[in-house]
Scaffold this motif. Structure first.
Motif, PDB file in Angstrom:
ATOM      1  N   LEU A 110      23.551  69.947  42.334  1.00 25.96           N
ATOM      2  CA  LEU A 110      22.320  69.280  42.772  1.00 25.96           C
ATOM      3  C   LEU A 110      22.686  67.905  43.260  1.00 25.96           C
ATOM      4  O   LEU A 110      22.173  67.319  44.403  1.00 25.96           O
ATOM      5  CB  LEU A 110      21.486  69.120  41.779  1.00 25.96           C
ATOM      6  N   ARG A 111      23.666  67.087  42.517  1.00 21.14           N
ATOM      7  CA  ARG A 111      23.816  65.517  42.858  1.00 21.14           C
ATOM      8  C   ARG A 111      24.591  65.488  44.279  1.00 21.14           C
ATOM      9  O   ARG A 111      24.418  64.429  44.971  1.00 21.14           O
ATOM     10  CB  ARG A 111      24.552  64.997  41.776  1.00 21.14           C
ATOM     11  N   LYS A 112      25.543  66.643  44.491  1.00 22.96           N
ATOM     12  CA  LYS A 112      26.478  66.447  45.612  1.00 22.96           C
ATOM     13  C   LYS A 112      25.970  67.254  46.643  1.00 22.96           C
ATOM     14  O   LYS A 112      26.487  67.270  48.063  1.00 22.96           O
ATOM     15  CB  LYS A 112      27.799  66.852  45.364  1.00 22.96           C
ATOM     16  N   ASN A 113      24.942  68.029  46.661  1.00 30.03           N
ATOM     17  CA  ASN A 113      24.262  68.861  47.728  1.00 30.03           C
ATOM     18  C   ASN A 113      22.839  68.841  47.919  1.00 30.03           C
ATOM     19  O   ASN A 113      22.107  69.192  47.176  1.00 30.03           O
ATOM     20  CB  ASN A 113      24.852  70.532  47.336  1.00 30.03           C
ATOM     21  N   ALA A 114      22.594  67.985  48.851  1.00 32.21           N
ATOM     22  CA  ALA A 114      21.214  67.728  49.258  1.00 32.21           C
ATOM     23  C   ALA A 114      20.477  68.874  49.983  1.00 32.21           C
ATOM     24  O   ALA A 114      19.094  68.962  49.935  1.00 32.21           O
ATOM     25  CB  ALA A 114      20.833  66.675  49.991  1.00 32.21           C
ATOM     26  N   ARG A 115      21.094  69.757  50.265  1.00 32.07           N
ATOM     27  CA  ARG A 115      20.412  71.058  51.208  1.00 32.07           C
ATOM     28  C   ARG A 115      20.151  72.057  50.268  1.00 32.07           C
ATOM     29  O   ARG A 115      19.640  73.094  50.794  1.00 32.07           O
ATOM     30  CB  ARG A 115      21.588  71.578  52.378  1.00 32.07           C
ATOM     31  N   ILE A 116      20.303  72.059  49.005  1.00 31.71           N
ATOM     32  CA  ILE A 116      19.937  73.161  47.928  1.00 31.71           C
ATOM     33  C   ILE A 116      18.393  73.223  47.882  1.00 31.71           C
ATOM     34  O   ILE A 116      17.648  72.107  47.941  1.00 31.71           O
ATOM     35  CB  ILE A 116      20.371  72.891  46.851  1.00 31.71           C
ATOM     36  N   GLY A 117      17.730  74.360  48.290  1.00 33.76           N
ATOM     37  CA  GLY A 117      16.299  74.718  48.237  1.00 33.76           C
ATOM     38  C   GLY A 117      15.605  74.891  46.920  1.00 33.76           C
ATOM     39  O   GLY A 117      14.500  75.144  46.906  1.00 33.76           O
ATOM     40  N   ASP A 172      25.663  71.954  33.228  1.00 36.09           N
ATOM     41  CA  ASP A 172      26.380  70.881  33.580  1.00 36.09           C
ATOM     42  C   ASP A 172      26.925  70.993  35.306  1.00 36.09           C
ATOM     43  O   ASP A 172      26.612  70.003  36.026  1.00 36.09           O
ATOM     44  CB  ASP A 172      27.543  70.296  32.858  1.00 36.09           C
ATOM     45  N   ASP A 173      27.440  72.078  35.377  1.00 33.40           N
ATOM     46  CA  ASP A 173      28.022  72.551  36.823  1.00 33.40           C
ATOM     47  C   ASP A 173      26.889  72.325  37.915  1.00 33.40           C
ATOM     48  O   ASP A 173      26.914  71.924  38.752  1.00 33.40           O
ATOM     49  CB  ASP A 173      28.589  73.810  36.706  1.00 33.40           C
ATOM     50  N   LEU A 174      25.767  72.918  37.292  1.00 36.23           N
ATOM     51  CA  LEU A 174      24.654  73.376  38.223  1.00 36.23           C
ATOM     52  C   LEU A 174      23.976  71.809  38.477  1.00 36.23           C
ATOM     53  O   LEU A 174      23.820  71.340  39.480  1.00 36.23           O
ATOM     54  CB  LEU A 174      23.218  73.929  37.348  1.00 36.23           C
ATOM     55  N   LEU A 175      23.765  70.817  37.465  1.00 36.81           N
ATOM     56  CA  LEU A 175      23.517  69.500  37.658  1.00 36.81           C
ATOM     57  C   LEU A 175      24.282  68.637  38.610  1.00 36.81           C
ATOM     58  O   LEU A 175      23.946  68.148  39.739  1.00 36.81           O
ATOM     59  CB  LEU A 175      23.173  68.767  36.661  1.00 36.81           C
ATOM     60  N   ASP A 176      25.768  68.965  38.466  1.00 34.04           N
ATOM     61  CA  ASP A 176      26.712  68.365  39.476  1.00 34.04           C
ATOM     62  C   ASP A 176      26.543  68.693  40.945  1.00 34.04           C
ATOM     63  O   ASP A 176      26.578  68.037  41.790  1.00 34.04           O
ATOM     64  CB  ASP A 176      28.085  68.687  38.896  1.00 34.04           C
ATOM     65  N   ALA A 236      16.097  67.199  33.571  1.00 35.79           N
ATOM     66  CA  ALA A 236      17.082  66.737  34.205  1.00 35.79           C
ATOM     67  C   ALA A 236      17.509  67.030  35.796  1.00 35.79           C
ATOM     68  O   ALA A 236      17.680  66.115  36.394  1.00 35.79           O
ATOM     69  CB  ALA A 236      18.505  67.445  33.386  1.00 35.79           C
ATOM     70  N   ILE A 237      16.758  68.196  36.152  1.00 34.56           N
ATOM     71  CA  ILE A 237      16.981  68.524  37.526  1.00 34.56           C
ATOM     72  C   ILE A 237      15.798  67.602  38.107  1.00 34.56           C
ATOM     73  O   ILE A 237      16.073  67.089  39.240  1.00 34.56           O
ATOM     74  CB  ILE A 237      16.363  70.047  37.495  1.00 34.56           C
ATOM     75  N   SER A 238      14.806  67.276  37.576  1.00 34.03           N
ATOM     76  CA  SER A 238      13.503  66.613  38.248  1.00 34.03           C
ATOM     77  C   SER A 238      13.890  64.985  37.999  1.00 34.03           C
ATOM     78  O   SER A 238      13.636  64.544  39.312  1.00 34.03           O
ATOM     79  CB  SER A 238      12.273  66.585  37.126  1.00 34.03           C
ATOM     80  N   LYS A 239      15.119  64.536  37.389  1.00 36.78           N
ATOM     81  CA  LYS A 239      15.636  63.234  37.662  1.00 36.78           C
ATOM     82  C   LYS A 239      16.543  63.128  38.845  1.00 36.78           C
ATOM     83  O   LYS A 239      16.529  62.087  39.599  1.00 36.78           O
ATOM     84  CB  LYS A 239      16.380  62.831  36.459  1.00 36.78           C
TER      85      LYS A 239
END
Length: 710
Positions: free
Chosen positions: A46-53, A40-44, A69-72
């Protein structure tokens, strides 16, 4: 994008060793690692950080559920997962599009795995960029020497001057070097739609569900004229929304068209409610043709969708019922309707082609998507003669376009593609609804007064709320069923002092006072009405901005209740005229302007001002021709009766043309003059609250005058 999220929640000792070695080598390769606590922390993150590669996790713990979930959130983001040799992969065909890469837990393969991760992330970054933007970036990185325009030569000229150096430092190297000449062949041409420019427009067509799309680099004002120049031959008759943008009036001034106006309703707040259904019918249009000199059956229609205040039409109904083969939806304020299901059936490009009709939609990409100012698009659904259309396009398009605008338009489309666009819109809608709920909560907890929101009572669901004929909240008299809808991201905050039916209280706080207060605290309002403030909750509005606005509204209440002096409450306003505001307090200011509203009976005055259109003595084109010949004179605003206006007269708010060029003001239009006089009087009585009225200005004696035809 050298940041990787690594979910290291493995308990097996060998797996832990592999993850530890992997983390060390990734760090040595220059990557920044973030270690979330759980999925859940990982998905959060990703939602808030567009620069993750990229993302790394253990397949045995999380498998396909986490991948989906990541793909969505980001379907293109590379996912690296580690598996045992005996792991069973349970993939469906729909999962094959997930950018997932599998690796075995083999300790001595870590170096090779890091190389592969780096390669996939580089591919991800490269593939993110759409065609034209990628070509522009690649060209800039080549650092070619040019002997063509622009004269600043990638910023070199600026650096030869002290003031130019300041300018260069402010905007930066890439902004300078990406300002390139139209002579750069590898970028293609915006004017003949070739090369990467053409590919960018084809990409936009797909994203926006259009048959053909055009990038426009000088705003939707220009986009509207381009459409009109093609769709409206000189001498023809067109249907025009009286709530049209002034660019439509300018189109009619450029080419000689006979306008027939469709008239929207309005409520006491000054909010436009849309054109009633019956005005779209063949019978009504025929009546207008019969009473309009020189009119023939219209060849084209222009409808504003959505209105400034966020009112959508049921466009599916209009497309089918309107007996005109060419329909233009001016959707400058809603370039996002293709990216969330709540807007289905409420846009120009939605749905399939209408047999025998051409639908145009112009959108300001810069207004509520992420693009530079002046970015705009024209979308077409239906058959057009592209060569002829492009003549009008070239007529209004510069031969020296700023390619940064083109790239931002294409990038805005790329941001909205697929699930990413839906997620961005969902976040914007959620933030707007949360803000609305907070205002209602604070109002319910306030013992005396607080601000309100223009909306139905039940806003739990994310939807475009219908303006039902039996509802009272919207203030419109019996709107048509299944016709008009309120956009949740256009938030209209209501001031105390007047209700939805136009009843003025003894005391009130006009919107102008609150807008001025907020402006002095760095918050800019999109539109200020007599007792309303409009805020646009676009994708760029984050929680911090929303909370700052909420805090500032609460500050206003505190300062208003304490009745501070203008000097303390609004020092910038005080500085406009210290002598006038020396002893005035904020409640005195609010009540003084509120009394002006009562004096002029503002709600009824606004209704009456829009009830009777002035008489069209000549077309806007003919009036403009008289003006440029010098056949005009100044006239006091109060003495305008029985005179023909040379210019469009348009006050903000409500932003609706009251008088068009070539229209004569008669005794039936006296409420129009009284409305304009009220707006002028407010600025005369209260310095700093002058109204911007296009077509009305002060002469040397300080009197309000207009230009009329001789």
């Amino acid at each position: 994008m050298k940041t990787i999220v690594m979910l290291n929640d493995v308990t097996d000792v060998f797996k832990a060793d592999v993850f530890e070695n992997l983390a060390e080598e990734l760090t040595e390769a220059g990557f920044d690692l973030i270690f979330p606590k759980n999925a859940d922390d990982l998905l959060d993150l990703l939602r808030k950080n567009a620069r993750i590669g990229g993302v790394i996790f253990d397949w045995d713990h999380h498998n396909l559920v986490l991948s989906r979930a990541i793909s969505k959130i980001n379907g293109k983001l590379p996912v690296f997962t580690f598996i045992n040799d005996n792991t069973i992969l349970d993939f469906a065909f729909s999962d094959l599009a997930i950018n997932i890469h599998f690796h075995n837990y083999i300790l001595n393969h870590v170096t090779d795995i890091v190389d592969r991760i780096e390669l996939k992330i580089e591919e991800y970054i490269h593939d993110l960029l759409p065609t034209f933007t990628k070509a522009l970036f690649d060209y800039v990185h080549k650092e070619k020497y040019t002997f063509c325009t622009p004269g600043h030569m990638g910023g070199a000229a600026f650096e030869q001057s002290p003031v130019g150096s300041l300018f260069y430092d402010f905007y930066g190297e890439n902004a300078m070097r990406s300002d390139v000449s139209i002579s750069v062949e590898e970028l293609g041409s915006l004017l003949d739609h070739s090369g990467p420019h053409k590919e960018a427009e084809e990409f936009i067509e797909e994203v926006f569900n259009a048959d053909r799309s055009f990038i426009v680099t000088n705003g939707t004002s220009t986009a509207n004229k381009i459409v009109g120049m093609y769709a409206c031959p000189a001498g023809s008759t067109i249907l025009v929304d009286r709530n049209c943008h002034k660019s439509i009036t300018h189109l009619m001034m450029m080419t000689n068209l006979v306008p027939i106006y469709l008239c929207p309703t309005r409520n006491a707040y000054g909010i436009l409610g849309g054109i009633p259904k019956h005005e779209f019918t063949k019978e009504h249009i025929q009546k207008l043709v019969d009473i309009t000199p020189k009119a023939t059956w219209p060849v084209h229609a222009v409808i504003t969708n959505s209105t400034y205040d966020g009112i959508f039409y049921n466009t599916d109904y209009i497309k089918k019922i309107l007996p005109v083969n060419s329909i233009h939806f001016d959707s400058a304020w809603v370039p996002y309707t293709n990216f969330h299901p709540i807007y289905d059936g409420k846009s120009g490009m939605g749905g399939e082609r209408i047999e025998g009709k051409v639908i145009y939609e112009t959108q300001s990409t810069h207004k509520l998507l992420a693009a530079f100012s002046q970015s705009s698009m024209i979308h077409v659904k239906g058959k057009i003669n592209e060569r002829t259309f492009n003549e009008g396009y070239m007529m209004h398009t510069t031969t020296s376009p700023l390619y940064s605008i083109v790239a931002s338009c294409e990038t805005a489309a790329a941001m909205m593609q697929g699930e990413s666009g839906k997620n961005l819109m969902q976040q914007a809608i959620d933030r707007a609804i949360n803000f609305r709920k907070e205002i209602i909560r604070l109002k319910s907890e306030s013992p005396d007064w607080f601000f309100d929101i223009w909306q139905p009572s039940n806003i739990n669901e994310a939807e475009c709320w219908p303006l039902n004929p039996n509802s009272q909240w919207h203030g419109f008299p019996k709107p048509d069923e299944d016709h008009l809808y309120l956009d949740p991201i256009k938030v209209t905050v209501l001031m105390p002092g007047m209700d939805a039916q136009g009843k003025l209280d003894k005391t009130g706080i006009p919107g102008l006072v609150v807008a001025r207060f907020l402006d002095e605290r760095g918050i800019i309002i999109e539109k200020t009405g007599p007792y309303t403030l409009l805020f646009l909750f676009s994708m760029g509005i984050d929680e911090t901005r929303a909370l700052t606005l909420l805090r500032s509204l609460m500050d206003f209440k505190r300062i208003y209740d304490a009745n501070l002096t203008i000097r303390d409450a609004m020092p910038d306003l005080y500085a406009v005229n210290p002598e006038f505001y020396v002893d005035m307090r904020i409640q005195d200011l609010a009540q003084g302007i509120h009394q002006l509203m009562i004096k002029y009976d503002l709600p009824n005055l606004m209704y009456e001002a829009f009830d009777h259109l002035p008489e069209m003595e000549m077309t806007p084109h003919e009036a403009y021709q008289e003006e440029i010949k010098g056949n005009v004179t100044e006239c006091l605003l109060s003495e305008m009766v029985d005179k023909v206006s040379a210019n469009m007269i348009l006050p903000y708010p409500p932003g609706v043309p009251l008088i068009m060029p070539g229209e004569k003001v008669t005794k039936d239009n006296l409420p129009v003059l009284r409305f304009l006089e009220m707006l002028c009087e407010r600025g005369t009585h209260y310095p700093g609250f002058e109204t911007d009225i296009h077509g009305v200005y002060k002469n040397a004696d300080g009197q309000y005058v207009v230009r009329v035809l001789i």
